[in-house]
Design an enzyme around this catalytic site. Structure first.
Site, PDB file in Angstrom:
ATOM      1  N   HIS A  75      11.435 -22.443  10.865  1.00 48.37           N
ATOM      2  CA  HIS A  75      10.523 -22.807  11.788  1.00 48.37           C
ATOM      3  C   HIS A  75       8.912 -23.010  11.340  1.00 48.37           C
ATOM      4  O   HIS A  75       8.209 -23.816  11.529  1.00 48.37           O
ATOM      5  CB  HIS A  75      10.362 -22.269  13.025  1.00 48.37           C
ATOM      6  CG  HIS A  75      11.700 -22.422  14.018  1.00 48.37           C
ATOM      7  ND1 HIS A  75      11.785 -22.130  15.164  1.00 48.37           N
ATOM      8  CD2 HIS A  75      12.786 -23.244  13.599  1.00 48.37           C
ATOM      9  CE1 HIS A  75      13.106 -22.560  15.790  1.00 48.37           C
ATOM     10  NE2 HIS A  75      13.659 -23.150  14.849  1.00 48.37           N
ATOM     11  N   ASP A 106       0.873  -1.192   0.036  1.00 47.20           N
ATOM     12  CA  ASP A 106       0.211  -0.021  -0.005  1.00 47.20           C
ATOM     13  C   ASP A 106       1.061   1.007   0.189  1.00 47.20           C
ATOM     14  O   ASP A 106       2.148   1.081  -0.295  1.00 47.20           O
ATOM     15  CB  ASP A 106      -0.909  -0.135   1.090  1.00 47.20           C
ATOM     16  CG  ASP A 106      -0.363   0.202   2.457  1.00 47.20           C
ATOM     17  OD1 ASP A 106       0.801   0.447   2.758  1.00 47.20           O
ATOM     18  OD2 ASP A 106      -1.107   0.220   3.394  1.00 47.20           O
ATOM     19  N   HIS A 107       0.253   2.460   0.140  1.00 43.06           N
ATOM     20  CA  HIS A 107       1.027   3.642   0.280  1.00 43.06           C
ATOM     21  C   HIS A 107       2.121   3.871   1.292  1.00 43.06           C
ATOM     22  O   HIS A 107       2.958   4.599   1.223  1.00 43.06           O
ATOM     23  CB  HIS A 107       0.056   4.843   0.215  1.00 43.06           C
ATOM     24  CG  HIS A 107      -0.615   4.919   1.575  1.00 43.06           C
ATOM     25  ND1 HIS A 107      -1.942   3.682   1.682  1.00 43.06           N
ATOM     26  CD2 HIS A 107      -0.902   5.219   2.483  1.00 43.06           C
ATOM     27  CE1 HIS A 107      -2.514   3.786   2.718  1.00 43.06           C
ATOM     28  NE2 HIS A 107      -1.739   4.833   3.548  1.00 43.06           N
ATOM     29  N   THR A 123       3.015  -0.657   8.657  1.00 43.98           N
ATOM     30  CA  THR A 123       3.850  -1.845   9.759  1.00 43.98           C
ATOM     31  C   THR A 123       4.060  -3.305   9.427  1.00 43.98           C
ATOM     32  O   THR A 123       4.630  -4.026  10.029  1.00 43.98           O
ATOM     33  CB  THR A 123       2.860  -1.767  10.890  1.00 43.98           C
ATOM     34  OG1 THR A 123       1.241  -2.261  10.367  1.00 43.98           O
ATOM     35  CG2 THR A 123       2.618  -0.554  11.480  1.00 43.98           C
ATOM     36  N   GLY A 124       3.221  -3.764   8.202  1.00 44.33           N
ATOM     37  CA  GLY A 124       3.443  -5.087   7.712  1.00 44.33           C
ATOM     38  C   GLY A 124       2.189  -5.722   8.598  1.00 44.33           C
ATOM     39  O   GLY A 124       1.828  -6.985   8.169  1.00 44.33           O
ATOM     40  N   HIS A 181       8.923 -28.982  13.339  1.00 45.56           N
ATOM     41  CA  HIS A 181       8.138 -27.789  12.713  1.00 45.56           C
ATOM     42  C   HIS A 181       7.062 -28.220  11.714  1.00 45.56           C
ATOM     43  O   HIS A 181       6.140 -27.534  11.426  1.00 45.56           O
ATOM     44  CB  HIS A 181       9.232 -26.762  12.301  1.00 45.56           C
ATOM     45  CG  HIS A 181      10.135 -26.632  13.253  1.00 45.56           C
ATOM     46  ND1 HIS A 181       9.966 -25.902  14.277  1.00 45.56           N
ATOM     47  CD2 HIS A 181      11.703 -26.700  13.263  1.00 45.56           C
ATOM     48  CE1 HIS A 181      11.185 -25.464  15.278  1.00 45.56           C
ATOM     49  NE2 HIS A 181      11.958 -26.018  14.443  1.00 45.56           N
ATOM     50  N   CYS A 217       3.497  -2.778   3.915  1.00 46.06           N
ATOM     51  CA  CYS A 217       2.387  -1.645   4.282  1.00 46.06           C
ATOM     52  C   CYS A 217       3.025  -0.749   5.349  1.00 46.06           C
ATOM     53  O   CYS A 217       4.470  -0.662   5.351  1.00 46.06           O
ATOM     54  CB  CYS A 217       0.929  -2.078   4.799  1.00 46.06           C
ATOM     55  SG  CYS A 217       1.041  -3.138   6.359  1.00 46.06           S
TER      56      CYS A 217
END
Ligand code: RB5
Length: 147
Positions: free
Chosen positions: A97, A7-8, A66-67, A132, A64
């Site tokens: 993992h 995104d922006h 923050t992610g 895992h 984005c």
């Protein structure tokens, strides 16, 4: 093939990642966005996540502010394990993992150099399997309403 979206808040990281993928001749599909005009992240996350879930892309990278929004949205798609990473350690260990298939990065959290380094780790680190594998099967069981 790698699926990309931003995104922006994340398009500048995506541009740096594209340059890196070009340098390694790694193919990608870019679902935008490509400038600072405000756009919603969920539809972009959905396109990237579905391409992977449908077996048409091997992995994805979503950026984005923050992610976090990208990861929450992408993880709604069955078979997706999207990991928000703000450290190199997390970008590496989420492959070992969690067998993460989408890397989520925050343009307001990390810089372009870190984004490229985390991308390298995410693409080049194998899944460890073993215990895992059992753990990601338990995640799939939650998706299937079995756990
Ligand atoms: C957009 O301002 C911002 O909310 C978005 O980029 C992302 O950080 C959401 O998690």
């Amino acid at each position: 093939m790698i699926a990309l979206g931003a995104d922006h808040g994340g398009y500048l990281l995506k541009a740096a990642i594209k340059k890196y993928l070009d340098s390694r001749k790694i193919e990608y599909t870019d679902f935008g966005t490509n400038d600072e005009t405000s756009v919603d992240y969920a539809p972009i996350a959905s396109k990237v996540a579905h391409l992977i879930a449908d077996g048409k892309a091997e992995k994805g990278i979503l950026c984005c502010g923050t992610g976090i929004g990208m990861s929450i949205a992408a993880n709604k798609v069955k078979g997706i394990r999207a990991a928000v990473c703000a450290t190199a350690y997390c970008a590496e260990i989420t492959r070992h993992h969690n067998n993460a298939n989408i890397l989520c990065l925050g343009g307001r959290v990390i810089d372009e150099e870190q984004a490229v380094e985390f991308t390298r780790l995410f693409l080049d680190t194998p899944f460890d399997g073993g215990r895992h594998q059992r753990r990601i099967e338990e995640i799939a069981a939650i998706e299937n309403g079995e756990l």
